[in-house]
Design an enzyme around this catalytic site. Structure first.
Site, mmCIF file in Angstrom:
data_model
loop_
_atom_site.group_PDB
_atom_site.id
_atom_site.type_symbol
_atom_site.label_atom_id
_atom_site.label_comp_id
_atom_site.label_asym_id
_atom_site.label_seq_id
_atom_site.Cartn_x
_atom_site.Cartn_y
_atom_site.Cartn_z
ATOM 1 C CE1 TYR A 67 -3.121 -2.950 0.205
ATOM 2 C CE2 TYR A 67 -3.524 -2.458 2.522
ATOM 3 C CZ TYR A 67 -3.778 -3.219 1.389
ATOM 4 O OH TYR A 67 -4.691 -4.253 1.463
ATOM 5 N N PRO A 213 -15.382 -4.196 1.977
ATOM 6 C CG PRO A 213 -15.087 -3.475 4.175
ATOM 7 C CD PRO A 213 -14.336 -3.704 2.884
ATOM 8 C CB THR A 217 -23.827 -0.823 -0.876
ATOM 9 O OG1 THR A 217 -23.480 0.448 -1.434
ATOM 10 C CG2 THR A 217 -22.793 -1.212 0.165
#
Length: 284
Positions: A67, A213, A217
């Site tokens: 990262y 996560p 949606t």
């Protein structure tokens, strides 16, 4: 109000049987620059985000040497070292970064040793609580990559070993060599491709760390309906659903904004109805 909600509202989970953390963590990928490359546009804001999540009870932070590369780990140390006694930092190795948005697996044992030792230096740790193979390398026998982590564990540089982006077969293969305490695969309300992996983690008391996560949606109508009833964002509902989906799920939503981090952690206090949970779990 969000400032009254802490990660403790999500309950706790044991990592490896000896590290107890609150079941709302933080993913430190998005505190870097665009394409997960280079420094963040606002370093002070990134550091403020890390400090804010710890203030709100987050004591599990997931990062990786890739990262930035290196930027996320360096910022973690700059923001939080010396670390709180209960903070568990999980990092990963096994991906090269040729450029922004580019990820190339490298599972050679010598490379994994090198990047693990680099993570120890950057994070200013004597031992990494949870070290994860970031992605299997098709050019390297999987057992050789895992074996390198076993050696590092035997040397005391790693406490626990986890896997990321793996199949059930690969988990079973790794378990022949060493205890595996966690699996990190892509999983959210709109992407259920790791459903059977969640079930496996349930059965064997491994921690499941869903990456991305709060993405996807919009493809789940049940999420939108629950968000409208509760008057909250869809991402908060997605996190609340993950917490109910399995007691072995430890969500690690990431952001570079303290305000967004507060919103994510506040999801630990949401209560979804049985019908909402069913609508999200089994979309039409």
């Amino acid at each position: 109000m969000n400032e009254h909600v802490t990660a403790a509202a999500a309950g706790t989970i044991d990592v490896g049987g000896d590290l107890t953390v609150n079941r709302m963590g933080f993913g430190a990928m998005r505190i870097t620059g665009q394409g997960i490359w280079g420094d963040p546009p606002d370093r002070d804001k990134a550091i403020a985000t890390l400090r804010r999540v710890v203030e709100l009870g987050v004591n599990f932070i997931d990062t990786a040497d890739s990262y930035g590369p290196h930027v996320s780990e360096e910022l973690l140390a700059a923001a939080l070292h010396p670390y709180p006694d209960d903070l568990v930092i999980a990092t990963k190795g096994g991906l090269l970064r040729p450029g922004p948005g580019q990820w190339v697996p490298d599972g050679r044992p010598e490379y994994l040793r090198d990047v693990c030792e680099g993570s120890l230096r950057r994070l200013k740790l004597d031992q990494i609580p949870l070290y994860q193979l970031h992605r299997p390398d098709p050019k390297v026998p999987f057992a050789e990559s895992v074996g390198a982590l076993v050696e590092l564990k035997n040397e005391g540089k790693i406490r626990h070993i986890g896997l990321s982006n793996v199949s059930e077969h690969q988990v079973r293969q790794a378990q022949q060599l060493t205890p595996i305490v966690s699996v990190q695969n892509r999983y959210n309300a709109g992407d259920r491709s790791s459903e059977t992996m969640v079930d496996l983690c349930d059965q064997e008391q491994m921690v499941f760390l869903p990456w991305a996560p709060i993405q996807d949606t919009g493809v789940n109508e049940g999420v939108a309906q629950a968000a409208a009833r509760l008057g909250v964002g869809e991402r908060q509902v997605a996190l609340a659903w993950l917490l109910t989906r399995s007691a072995q799920i430890l969500p690690i939503p990431g952001t570079g904004s303290p305000d967004h981090a507060e919103d994510n952690i506040a999801a630990a206090n949401l209560e979804l109805t049985a019908s909402e949970l069913k609508a999200i779990s089994h979309p039409a």
